[in-house]
Design a protein around this motif. Structure first.
Motif, PDB file in Angstrom:
ATOM      1  N   HIS A  55       4.061  70.585  52.177  1.00 18.82           N
ATOM      2  CA  HIS A  55       3.961  69.471  53.111  1.00 18.82           C
ATOM      3  C   HIS A  55       4.886  68.306  52.744  1.00 18.82           C
ATOM      4  N   TYR A  56       5.936  68.592  51.953  1.00 22.86           N
ATOM      5  CA  TYR A  56       6.917  67.563  51.632  1.00 22.86           C
ATOM      6  C   TYR A  56       7.835  67.349  52.835  1.00 22.86           C
ATOM      7  N   PRO A  57       8.424  66.168  52.965  1.00 22.39           N
ATOM      8  CA  PRO A  57       9.346  65.917  54.084  1.00 22.39           C
ATOM      9  C   PRO A  57      10.502  66.917  54.066  1.00 22.39           C
ATOM     10  N   ARG A  58      10.964  67.281  55.261  1.00 25.59           N
ATOM     11  CA  ARG A  58      12.030  68.268  55.372  1.00 25.59           C
ATOM     12  C   ARG A  58      13.234  67.725  56.118  1.00 25.59           C
ATOM     13  N   ASP A  59      13.459  66.424  56.040  1.00 25.56           N
ATOM     14  CA  ASP A  59      14.592  65.826  56.742  1.00 25.56           C
ATOM     15  C   ASP A  59      15.893  66.488  56.310  1.00 25.56           C
ATOM     16  N   GLY A  60      16.620  67.037  57.253  1.00 24.52           N
ATOM     17  CA  GLY A  60      17.907  67.650  56.981  1.00 24.52           C
ATOM     18  C   GLY A  60      17.848  69.058  56.429  1.00 24.52           C
ATOM     19  N   LEU A  61      16.654  69.585  56.174  1.00 29.86           N
ATOM     20  CA  LEU A  61      16.532  70.914  55.575  1.00 29.86           C
ATOM     21  C   LEU A  61      17.113  71.995  56.476  1.00 29.86           C
ATOM     22  N   GLU A  62      16.751  71.966  57.745  1.00 31.19           N
ATOM     23  CA  GLU A  62      17.225  73.003  58.674  1.00 31.19           C
ATOM     24  C   GLU A  62      18.752  73.006  58.742  1.00 31.19           C
ATOM     25  N   ASP A  63      19.358  71.835  58.876  1.00 26.77           N
ATOM     26  CA  ASP A  63      20.819  71.745  58.939  1.00 26.77           C
ATOM     27  C   ASP A  63      21.462  72.241  57.645  1.00 26.77           C
ATOM     28  N   ALA A  64      20.880  71.875  56.510  1.00 28.72           N
ATOM     29  CA  ALA A  64      21.434  72.302  55.218  1.00 28.72           C
ATOM     30  C   ALA A  64      21.373  73.815  55.078  1.00 28.72           C
ATOM     31  N   LEU A  65      20.260  74.417  55.464  1.00 29.87           N
ATOM     32  CA  LEU A  65      20.131  75.872  55.354  1.00 29.87           C
ATOM     33  C   LEU A  65      21.082  76.599  56.290  1.00 29.87           C
ATOM     34  N   VAL A  66      21.241  76.082  57.489  1.00 29.94           N
ATOM     35  CA  VAL A  66      22.186  76.693  58.434  1.00 29.94           C
ATOM     36  C   VAL A  66      23.601  76.615  57.863  1.00 29.94           C
ATOM     37  N   GLU A  67      23.960  75.475  57.308  1.00 34.54           N
ATOM     38  CA  GLU A  67      25.300  75.305  56.728  1.00 34.54           C
ATOM     39  C   GLU A  67      25.515  76.244  55.547  1.00 34.54           C
ATOM     40  N   LEU A  68      24.525  76.350  54.678  1.00 33.51           N
ATOM     41  CA  LEU A  68      24.653  77.194  53.490  1.00 33.51           C
ATOM     42  C   LEU A  68      24.668  78.682  53.831  1.00 33.51           C
ATOM     43  N   GLU A  69      24.014  79.057  54.914  1.00 34.18           N
ATOM     44  CA  GLU A  69      23.902  80.461  55.261  1.00 34.18           C
ATOM     45  C   GLU A  69      24.988  80.901  56.251  1.00 34.18           C
ATOM     46  N   ARG A  81      22.808  78.089  46.148  1.00 32.53           N
ATOM     47  CA  ARG A  81      23.680  77.070  46.728  1.00 32.53           C
ATOM     48  C   ARG A  81      22.867  75.864  47.207  1.00 32.53           C
ATOM     49  N   TYR A  82      21.673  76.123  47.756  1.00 38.25           N
ATOM     50  CA  TYR A  82      20.815  75.026  48.226  1.00 38.25           C
ATOM     51  C   TYR A  82      20.358  74.157  47.051  1.00 38.25           C
ATOM     52  N   LEU A  83      19.944  74.787  45.966  1.00 37.11           N
ATOM     53  CA  LEU A  83      19.493  74.016  44.800  1.00 37.11           C
ATOM     54  C   LEU A  83      20.637  73.191  44.219  1.00 37.11           C
ATOM     55  N   ARG A  84      21.835  73.752  44.179  1.00 36.62           N
ATOM     56  CA  ARG A  84      22.986  72.984  43.703  1.00 36.62           C
ATOM     57  C   ARG A  84      23.296  71.818  44.637  1.00 36.62           C
ATOM     58  N   ALA A  85      23.171  72.040  45.954  1.00 36.87           N
ATOM     59  CA  ALA A  85      23.415  70.964  46.921  1.00 36.87           C
ATOM     60  C   ALA A  85      22.411  69.832  46.733  1.00 36.87           C
ATOM     61  N   LEU A  86      21.151  70.169  46.454  1.00 35.59           N
ATOM     62  CA  LEU A  86      20.147  69.133  46.201  1.00 35.59           C
ATOM     63  C   LEU A  86      20.490  68.325  44.958  1.00 35.59           C
ATOM     64  N   GLU A  87      20.921  69.014  43.919  1.00 31.34           N
ATOM     65  CA  GLU A  87      21.288  68.304  42.687  1.00 31.34           C
ATOM     66  C   GLU A  87      22.447  67.346  42.939  1.00 31.34           C
ATOM     67  N   GLU A  88      23.399  67.770  43.768  1.00 29.95           N
ATOM     68  CA  GLU A  88      24.543  66.912  44.074  1.00 29.95           C
ATOM     69  C   GLU A  88      24.119  65.684  44.868  1.00 29.95           C
ATOM     70  N   ARG A  89      23.068  65.798  45.654  1.00 26.20           N
ATOM     71  CA  ARG A  89      22.574  64.671  46.449  1.00 26.20           C
ATOM     72  C   ARG A  89      21.586  63.816  45.674  1.00 26.20           C
ATOM     73  N   ASP A  90      21.321  64.178  44.435  1.00 26.25           N
ATOM     74  CA  ASP A  90      20.358  63.476  43.579  1.00 26.25           C
ATOM     75  C   ASP A  90      18.968  63.431  44.180  1.00 26.25           C
TER      76      ASP A  90
END
Length: 96
Positions: A55-69, A81-90
């Protein structure tokens, strides 16, 4: 005019396939914003499946997954790739 006796239509949980009365289901919006109801069609989850959701916020999750996939990588590569992208966004990573 006669009204239908069944005012609680059944819905099917997309997670497990159980058919349950709508009144016993939980509304699910894959975009994480169930309060903005304009032009939306909700899915309905049974209570056990709803309880297992994150139940955590998912702002931008759908767009990020579409881009990564976009390049059709194996699922493990997409997750990496998603976990690395999160780390880059802090953004903090939550573990269950």
């Amino acid at each position: 005019m006669w009204f239908s006796r069944n005012r609680d239509p059944p819905v099917v949980c997309p997670a497990c396939g159980s058919e349950i009365p709508r009144s016993r289901a939980r509304e699910y919006d894959k975009y994480g914003d169930r309060w903005d109801r304009e032009d939306k069609r909700f899915e309905y989850l049974c209570k056990p499946c709803y309880g297992e959701l994150c139940h955590y916020p998912r702002d931008g999750l759908e767009d990020a997954l579409v881009e990564l996939e976009a390049d059709r990588h194996p699922w493990e590569t997409v997750v990496d790739r998603y976990l690395r992208a999160l780390e880059e966004r802090d953004e903090p990573l939550e573990e269950s």
